[in-house]
Design an enzyme around this catalytic site. Structure first.
Site, mmCIF file in Angstrom:
data_model
loop_
_atom_site.group_PDB
_atom_site.id
_atom_site.type_symbol
_atom_site.label_atom_id
_atom_site.label_comp_id
_atom_site.label_asym_id
_atom_site.label_seq_id
_atom_site.Cartn_x
_atom_site.Cartn_y
_atom_site.Cartn_z
ATOM 1 N N LYS A 117 3.720 4.681 -2.596
ATOM 2 C CA LYS A 117 3.950 3.353 -3.411
ATOM 3 C C LYS A 117 2.602 2.712 -3.852
ATOM 4 O O LYS A 117 2.569 2.584 -5.205
ATOM 5 C CB LYS A 117 4.547 2.449 -2.348
ATOM 6 C CG LYS A 117 4.810 1.056 -3.047
ATOM 7 C CD LYS A 117 6.076 0.416 -2.238
ATOM 8 C CE LYS A 117 5.442 -0.133 -0.684
ATOM 9 N NZ LYS A 117 4.574 -1.523 -1.265
ATOM 10 N N SER A 118 1.522 2.884 -3.019
ATOM 11 C CA SER A 118 0.348 2.267 -3.584
ATOM 12 C C SER A 118 -0.112 3.111 -4.833
ATOM 13 O O SER A 118 -0.680 2.350 -5.876
ATOM 14 C CB SER A 118 -0.761 2.520 -2.444
ATOM 15 O OG SER A 118 -0.567 1.603 -1.221
ATOM 16 N N GLY A 134 4.095 -7.301 -3.077
ATOM 17 C CA GLY A 134 2.782 -7.941 -2.991
ATOM 18 C C GLY A 134 1.767 -7.236 -3.869
ATOM 19 O O GLY A 134 0.802 -7.747 -4.330
ATOM 20 N N ARG A 194 4.437 -15.535 0.502
ATOM 21 C CA ARG A 194 3.145 -14.782 1.071
ATOM 22 C C ARG A 194 1.723 -15.315 0.391
ATOM 23 O O ARG A 194 1.799 -16.083 -0.514
ATOM 24 C CB ARG A 194 3.219 -13.290 0.579
ATOM 25 C CG ARG A 194 4.724 -12.643 1.169
ATOM 26 C CD ARG A 194 4.734 -11.261 1.030
ATOM 27 N NE ARG A 194 3.483 -10.428 1.606
ATOM 28 C CZ ARG A 194 3.475 -9.173 1.548
ATOM 29 N NH1 ARG A 194 4.210 -8.542 0.617
ATOM 30 N NH2 ARG A 194 2.293 -8.443 1.742
ATOM 31 N N SER A 204 -8.392 -5.806 2.872
ATOM 32 C CA SER A 204 -7.182 -5.907 2.050
ATOM 33 C C SER A 204 -7.410 -5.168 0.704
ATOM 34 O O SER A 204 -7.995 -5.569 0.142
ATOM 35 C CB SER A 204 -6.798 -7.323 1.928
ATOM 36 O OG SER A 204 -5.751 -7.417 0.605
ATOM 37 N N GLN A 226 -5.280 -5.039 -1.479
ATOM 38 C CA GLN A 226 -5.004 -5.926 -2.783
ATOM 39 C C GLN A 226 -5.689 -7.022 -3.189
ATOM 40 O O GLN A 226 -6.199 -7.136 -4.504
ATOM 41 C CB GLN A 226 -3.580 -6.357 -2.175
ATOM 42 C CG GLN A 226 -2.407 -5.607 -1.829
ATOM 43 C CD GLN A 226 -1.139 -6.104 -1.404
ATOM 44 O OE1 GLN A 226 -1.076 -7.177 -1.206
ATOM 45 N NE2 GLN A 226 -0.060 -5.200 -1.166
ATOM 46 N N ASP A 229 0.815 -0.543 7.675
ATOM 47 C CA ASP A 229 2.182 -0.525 7.334
ATOM 48 C C ASP A 229 3.061 0.217 8.363
ATOM 49 O O ASP A 229 4.227 0.168 8.134
ATOM 50 C CB ASP A 229 2.481 0.067 5.907
ATOM 51 C CG ASP A 229 1.866 -0.942 4.740
ATOM 52 O OD1 ASP A 229 1.585 -1.991 5.074
ATOM 53 O OD2 ASP A 229 1.452 -0.529 3.675
ATOM 54 N N ARG A 285 6.037 -9.627 10.793
ATOM 55 C CA ARG A 285 6.407 -8.479 11.549
ATOM 56 C C ARG A 285 6.196 -8.181 13.030
ATOM 57 O O ARG A 285 6.566 -7.479 13.777
ATOM 58 C CB ARG A 285 5.705 -7.132 10.890
ATOM 59 C CG ARG A 285 6.275 -6.702 9.497
ATOM 60 C CD ARG A 285 5.778 -5.657 8.816
ATOM 61 N NE ARG A 285 6.162 -5.292 7.664
ATOM 62 C CZ ARG A 285 5.915 -4.705 6.511
ATOM 63 N NH1 ARG A 285 4.641 -3.897 6.815
ATOM 64 N NH2 ARG A 285 6.571 -4.453 5.522
HETATM 65 C C1 S3P Z 1 -1.383 -2.030 -0.172
HETATM 66 C C2 S3P Z 1 -2.345 -2.790 0.417
HETATM 67 C C3 S3P Z 1 -1.719 -3.363 1.889
HETATM 68 C C4 S3P Z 1 -0.390 -2.559 2.418
HETATM 69 C C5 S3P Z 1 0.569 -2.757 1.110
HETATM 70 C C6 S3P Z 1 0.221 -1.876 0.043
HETATM 71 C C7 S3P Z 1 -1.746 -1.544 -1.589
HETATM 72 O O1 S3P Z 1 -1.626 -4.711 1.869
HETATM 73 O O2 S3P Z 1 0.074 -3.518 3.279
HETATM 74 O O3 S3P Z 1 1.833 -2.208 1.582
HETATM 75 O O4 S3P Z 1 -1.369 -1.038 -2.370
HETATM 76 O O5 S3P Z 1 -2.936 -2.023 -1.995
HETATM 77 P P1 S3P Z 1 -2.984 -5.655 1.938
HETATM 78 O O6 S3P Z 1 -3.799 -5.434 0.825
HETATM 79 O O7 S3P Z 1 -2.428 -6.979 2.176
HETATM 80 O O8 S3P Z 1 -3.456 -5.152 3.209
#
Ligand code: S3P
Length: 426
Positions: free
Chosen positions: A20-21, A92, A120, A165, A167, A312, A343
């Site tokens: 996914k990422s 997110g 969030r 993080s 993200q 995750d 969670r």
């Molecule tokens: C992700 C980063 C993680 C992860 C999310 C996907 C990403 O979140 O939990 O499912 O693709 O960069 P955080 O950056 O909030 O830790």
């Protein structure tokens, strides 16, 4: 609402859908590149389709053909103002990463998502992007989406993030592509590094040292061919099922094992899991096949630097801990409270309903494993990772389990229930 029963073992071979990422990033970086980007094994989950939708709304032509996504990049300065609000759905990653891009565009955007996204925390990206000169506001004044972003001239910063993080790090690095000098992010612990790896492939100047990633402003990125590895976060449900359900033997093919994501493997091995890593390929994003066999697991303590590498996977690790002998303690995982659901609370609620002994703490949980699990009605709270974790718990439990909101698995793993069924029958 259909129910799930105890299983006599999962056997056979499974190819896990794309990461996914990495799928999100391929669409984003491809959209910002000159020329064509071709993506294979793209995850056709609702989250990644939200990313495609947002970039289409900004004028990028994206063809979703069988087996391949074709992105006709607009270049770093070629996006156009969307005619409506950008809807990031449940994602997110889309919300936070795209904010870094939008902060530098010569137009204004409004960004929103579903009920979960609107709860969030967005302060974590609003703060560093504002320090770079971005004009970004939470429309309801609660530091959550909807966000209004007016593109501005940005300058480079060195940001010290309180949370590990990817993200947050990626939003800052993407804004840094447009800044007037170098941009750096230092994290307390390294988070997944897919942005750094992929941005380099697209021609960006990204440097990493320890827990610091830096980027220089870039005149252009160049379209690439991206093959997305299988998502280890999705493989995790089959790793857990294969280990915990007696008489199981699974070959899980082509799984991404990037060291910033492979905590689930380390934990499963430390718990006594029988996992053989086969056909390892260390080029670009590393991948391997995983041969998983039923094992007697024991409890362990999971804390510190490993947490971001399995954040995750903690819901499914809870299920493994409930099936294991002895105590499992999970610490340093307060981030679990701000995922698609809280969670910690949701795992305690549902595992307790199934007869497990679990206590929530401020930053994790304590599970006394080995108690028999019983079928129950559990609530996914529309969180895909909760639904999939309890589908595995249901395979281990006596009796019948019903998962409320079970279809939310479409966010990251549309074929999940079908795949479980196929392997149960083989
Ligand atoms: C992700 C980063 C993680 C992860 C999310 C996907 C990403 O979140 O939990 O499912 O693709 O960069 P955080 O950056 O909030 O830790």
């Amino acid at each position: 609402m259909s129910t799930i029963h105890n299983s006599n073992g999962l056997r056979g071979e499974i190819a896990i859908p794309g990461d996914k990422s990495i799928s999100h990033r391929a669409v984003m970086f491809g959209s910002l590149s000159d020329g064509l980007t071709e993506v294979t094994n793209f995850l056709q989950g609702a989250d990644c389709l939200s990313t495609i939708d947002c970039f289409r709304k900004m004028g990028v032509e994206i063809e979703n053909t069988p087996g391949k996504i074709l992105i006709h990049g607009k270049g770093l300065h070629g996006l156009s103002a969307p005619s409506s609000v950008l809807d990031t759905g449940n994602s997110g990653t889309t919300t936070r990463l795209i904010s870094g891009i939008l902060a530098a565009q010569p137009f204004e955007t409004t960004l929103t998502g579903d009920a979960s996204i609107q709860k969030r925390p967005m302060r974590r990206i609003m703060e560093p992007l504002s320090m770079m000169g971005a004009d970004i506001t939470s429309i309801n004044g609660n530091d959550c989406a909807p966000l209004r972003i007016r593109g501005s001239a940005l300058h480079g910063i060195h940001y010290h993030s309180k949370v590990a993080s990817a993200q947050v790090k990626s939003a800052i690095l993407l804004a840094g592509l447009y800044a007037d000098g170098e941009t750096k992010v230092t994290e307390p612990v390294i988070s997944r590094n897919h942005s750094e790896i992929m941005l380099r492939c697209f021609g960006a100047e990204v440097k990493t040292e320890g827990t610091t990633a830096g980027i220089r402003p870039q005149p252009h990125l160049t379209g690439q061919q991206v093959h997305v590895p299988g998502d280890i976060s999705s493989a995790a449900y089959f790793i857990a099922a294969g280990l915990c359900i007696p008489h199981s033997e699974l070959l899980i093919k082509n799984v991404g094992i990037n060291p910033t994501r492979d905590g689930i493997l380390k934990v499963a091995l430390a718990m006594g899991g029988d996992i053989t890593i086969l056909n390892e390929n260390r080029e670009g994003e590393p991948t391997a096949d995983l041969l998983v066999k039923s094992s007697r697991l024991h409890g362990i303590t999971i804390q510190g630097d490993i947490i971001p590498t399995l954040i995750d996977e903690l819901p499914i690790i809870n299920i493994m801990a409930a099936a294991a002998e002895g105590t499992t303690i999970i610490k340093d995982a307060a981030e679990l409270k701000v995922k698609e659901s809280n969670r910690i609370d949701v795992m305690v609620e549902n595992l307790t309903a199934m007869g497990a002994d679990i206590t929530g703490t401020e930053d994790g949980m304590i599970i006394e494993g080995g108690k028999p699990l019983y079928g129950a009605i559990v609530d996914s709270h529309l969180d895909h990772r909760i639904a999939m974790s309890f589908a595995v718990a249901a395979l281990l439990a006596e009796g019948e389990t019903t998962i409320k909101g079970r279809d939310c698995v479409n966010i990251s793993f549309p074929s999940f229930y079908e795949d479980i069924k196929t392997l149960s029958q083989s």
